[in-house]
Design a protein around this motif. Structure first.
Motif, PDB file in Angstrom:
ATOM      1  N   VAL A   1       0.844  -1.200   0.000  1.00  0.00           N
ATOM      2  CA  VAL A   1       0.000   0.000   0.000  1.00  0.00           C
ATOM      3  C   VAL A   1       0.877   1.246   0.000  1.00  0.00           C
ATOM      4  O   VAL A   1       1.856   1.336   0.763  1.00  0.00           O
ATOM      5  N   SER A   2       0.562   2.183  -0.861  1.00  0.00           N
ATOM      6  CA  SER A   2       1.188   3.511  -0.782  1.00  0.00           C
ATOM      7  C   SER A   2       0.132   4.522  -1.178  1.00  0.00           C
ATOM      8  O   SER A   2      -0.894   4.160  -1.765  1.00  0.00           O
ATOM      9  N   HIS A   3       0.367   5.766  -0.843  1.00  0.00           N
ATOM     10  CA  HIS A   3      -0.563   6.782  -1.342  1.00  0.00           C
ATOM     11  C   HIS A   3      -0.253   7.081  -2.809  1.00  0.00           C
ATOM     12  O   HIS A   3      -1.149   7.223  -3.629  1.00  0.00           O
ATOM     13  N   PHE A   4       1.036   7.130  -3.122  1.00  0.00           N
ATOM     14  CA  PHE A   4       1.447   7.580  -4.458  1.00  0.00           C
ATOM     15  C   PHE A   4       1.434   6.442  -5.469  1.00  0.00           C
ATOM     16  O   PHE A   4       1.446   5.271  -5.112  1.00  0.00           O
ATOM     17  N   VAL A   5       1.398   6.831  -6.738  1.00  0.00           N
ATOM     18  CA  VAL A   5       1.203   5.894  -7.848  1.00  0.00           C
ATOM     19  C   VAL A   5       2.504   5.117  -8.120  1.00  0.00           C
ATOM     20  O   VAL A   5       3.575   5.722  -8.202  1.00  0.00           O
ATOM     21  N   PRO A   6       2.396   3.783  -8.276  1.00  0.00           N
ATOM     22  CA  PRO A   6       3.616   2.981  -8.479  1.00  0.00           C
ATOM     23  C   PRO A   6       3.975   2.698  -9.949  1.00  0.00           C
ATOM     24  O   PRO A   6       5.098   2.308 -10.223  1.00  0.00           O
ATOM     25  N   PHE A   7       3.021   2.851 -10.850  1.00  0.00           N
ATOM     26  CA  PHE A   7       3.293   2.506 -12.256  1.00  0.00           C
ATOM     27  C   PHE A   7       2.799   3.635 -13.169  1.00  0.00           C
ATOM     28  O   PHE A   7       1.681   4.130 -12.988  1.00  0.00           O
ATOM     29  N   SER A   8       3.610   3.999 -14.166  1.00  0.00           N
ATOM     30  CA  SER A   8       3.244   5.107 -15.071  1.00  0.00           C
ATOM     31  C   SER A   8       1.949   4.804 -15.831  1.00  0.00           C
ATOM     32  O   SER A   8       1.229   5.713 -16.240  1.00  0.00           O
ATOM     33  N   GLN A   9       1.674   3.502 -15.988  1.00  0.00           N
ATOM     34  CA  GLN A   9       0.428   3.021 -16.604  1.00  0.00           C
ATOM     35  C   GLN A   9      -0.813   3.738 -16.056  1.00  0.00           C
ATOM     36  O   GLN A   9      -1.774   3.971 -16.773  1.00  0.00           O
ATOM     37  N   PHE A  10      -0.766   4.095 -14.762  1.00  0.00           N
ATOM     38  CA  PHE A  10      -1.943   4.666 -14.101  1.00  0.00           C
ATOM     39  C   PHE A  10      -1.870   6.186 -13.952  1.00  0.00           C
ATOM     40  O   PHE A  10      -2.688   6.786 -13.268  1.00  0.00           O
ATOM     41  N   VAL A  11      -0.867   6.768 -14.598  1.00  0.00           N
ATOM     42  CA  VAL A  11      -0.748   8.231 -14.586  1.00  0.00           C
ATOM     43  C   VAL A  11      -1.356   8.754 -15.890  1.00  0.00           C
ATOM     44  O   VAL A  11      -0.979   8.308 -16.967  1.00  0.00           O
ATOM     45  N   ILE A  12      -2.276   9.663 -15.773  1.00  0.00           N
ATOM     46  CA  ILE A  12      -2.995  10.138 -16.961  1.00  0.00           C
ATOM     47  C   ILE A  12      -2.162  11.177 -17.718  1.00  0.00           C
ATOM     48  O   ILE A  12      -1.686  12.148 -17.134  1.00  0.00           O
ATOM     49  N   LYS A  13      -1.970  10.892 -19.014  1.00  0.00           N
ATOM     50  CA  LYS A  13      -1.226  11.841 -19.851  1.00  0.00           C
ATOM     51  C   LYS A  13      -2.186  12.508 -20.825  1.00  0.00           C
ATOM     52  O   LYS A  13      -2.952  11.825 -21.501  1.00  0.00           O
ATOM     53  N   LYS A  14      -2.131  13.825 -20.881  1.00  0.00           N
ATOM     54  CA  LYS A  14      -3.077  14.556 -21.739  1.00  0.00           C
ATOM     55  C   LYS A  14      -2.401  15.244 -22.919  1.00  0.00           C
ATOM     56  O   LYS A  14      -3.052  15.981 -23.652  1.00  0.00           O
ATOM     57  N   ASN A  15      -1.087  15.014 -23.051  1.00  0.00           N
ATOM     58  CA  ASN A  15      -0.325  15.731 -24.086  1.00  0.00           C
ATOM     59  C   ASN A  15      -0.525  17.238 -23.995  1.00  0.00           C
ATOM     60  O   ASN A  15      -0.549  17.944 -25.001  1.00  0.00           O
ATOM     61  N   ASP A  16      -0.689  17.699 -22.793  1.00  0.00           N
ATOM     62  CA  ASP A  16      -0.842  19.126 -22.505  1.00  0.00           C
ATOM     63  C   ASP A  16       0.105  19.408 -21.338  1.00  0.00           C
ATOM     64  O   ASP A  16      -0.116  18.906 -20.233  1.00  0.00           O
ATOM     65  N   PRO A  17       1.178  20.164 -21.600  1.00  0.00           N
ATOM     66  CA  PRO A  17       2.178  20.347 -20.527  1.00  0.00           C
ATOM     67  C   PRO A  17       1.617  20.976 -19.254  1.00  0.00           C
ATOM     68  O   PRO A  17       2.168  20.758 -18.175  1.00  0.00           O
TER      69      PRO A  17
END
Ligand SMILES: [Fe+2]
Length: 245
Positions: free
Chosen positions: A155-171
């Motif tokens: 268990v962690s609060h922060f995200v462990p895999f980039s798979q679950f980080v949302i990318k919007k192609n908007d910096p």
């Protein structure tokens, strides 16, 4: 809180895991955790802190304040039975999910256009984000080594895999992905073969198998724009997952 108590007391799970961001301050979170545990004595409440829980002029002191809660996983692993153990801590971020084109210094300032990442204003750690993340990684890896061969729920609060980080192609969005977590938590989970991984921080729900790990993120989003229901009980109940081991 009343709705949460209602669910816990009617469903009566053995364990209830909260993966962080209860309130914007350690004392408030500690009080609510103690209250909830007192009102639900048949269920063992486990907790890791989020970034908001350590909003304090001294976040390390805030972190230590939250360790006063016995079910804080930062105090050490919790064995559920002979086979299963829960291991974790809140964690932090080290910009491993940051996009190309920005320097470590830019991420550490946490400013893009006129928006500053709130942790930069409200959380105050003694060391850099990367050093703080390393502290968590070392601690968690030590526990993972101790419990090798067991079935581990990490268990962690922060995200462990980039798979679950949302990318919007908007910096203006993707810049702040640097503050979503660390791929090194995921690397630890894979290295030590954890069975399940529970995290928070982001406001999108996931429950799927990723690289053989059952990954769960089931947050309660901001009201009202992130809610699926106008009914608080319905929305809060939908933010709870039941796992049987
Ligand atoms: Fe968070």
């Amino acid at each position: 809180m009343a709705i949460l108590k209602k669910w816990i007391n009617s469903d009566s799970p053995d364990v209830f895991i909260i993966s962080g961001d209860m309130t914007a301050g350690p004392e408030k979170s500690l009080n609510l955790l103690n209250q909830l545990q007192m009102d639900c004595p048949q269920t063992k409440l486990l907790f890791v802190h989020g970034n908001h829980d350590v909003y304090h002029e001294d976040s390390m002191l805030g972190y230590e304040t939250l360790l006063q809660f016995p079910g804080n996983l930062g105090n050490g692993p919790v064995e559920l039975n002979e086979d299963w153990v829960v291991i974790g801590d809140g964690g932090w971020y080290d910009y491993t999910f940051g996009i190309d084109g920005f320097s470590t210094e830019e991420f550490s300032l946490g400013k893009y256009n006129d928006f500053t990442w709130p942790d930069k204003t409200y959380a105050h750690w003694p060391k850099s984000d990367q050093d703080e993340t390393n502290r968590y990684l070392e601690k968690i890896e030590g526990w993972l080594i101790d419990y090798q061969g067991k079935n581990i729920i990490m268990v962690s609060h922060f995200v462990p895999f980039s798979q679950f980080v949302i990318k919007k192609n908007d910096p203006s969005w993707d810049f702040f992905n640097a503050m979503m977590g660390s791929s090194r938590f995921g690397e630890l989970a894979l290295k030590y073969g954890v069975e399940k991984y529970i995290f928070g921080h982001i406001h999108t729900r996931y429950h799927e198998f990723y690289n053989g790990i059952e990954v769960i993120c089931n947050p309660l989003g901001y009201y009202p724009h992130e809610w699926n229901s106008a009914n608080a009980e319905k929305e809060i109940f939908s933010g709870i997952k039941v796992l049987e081991i």
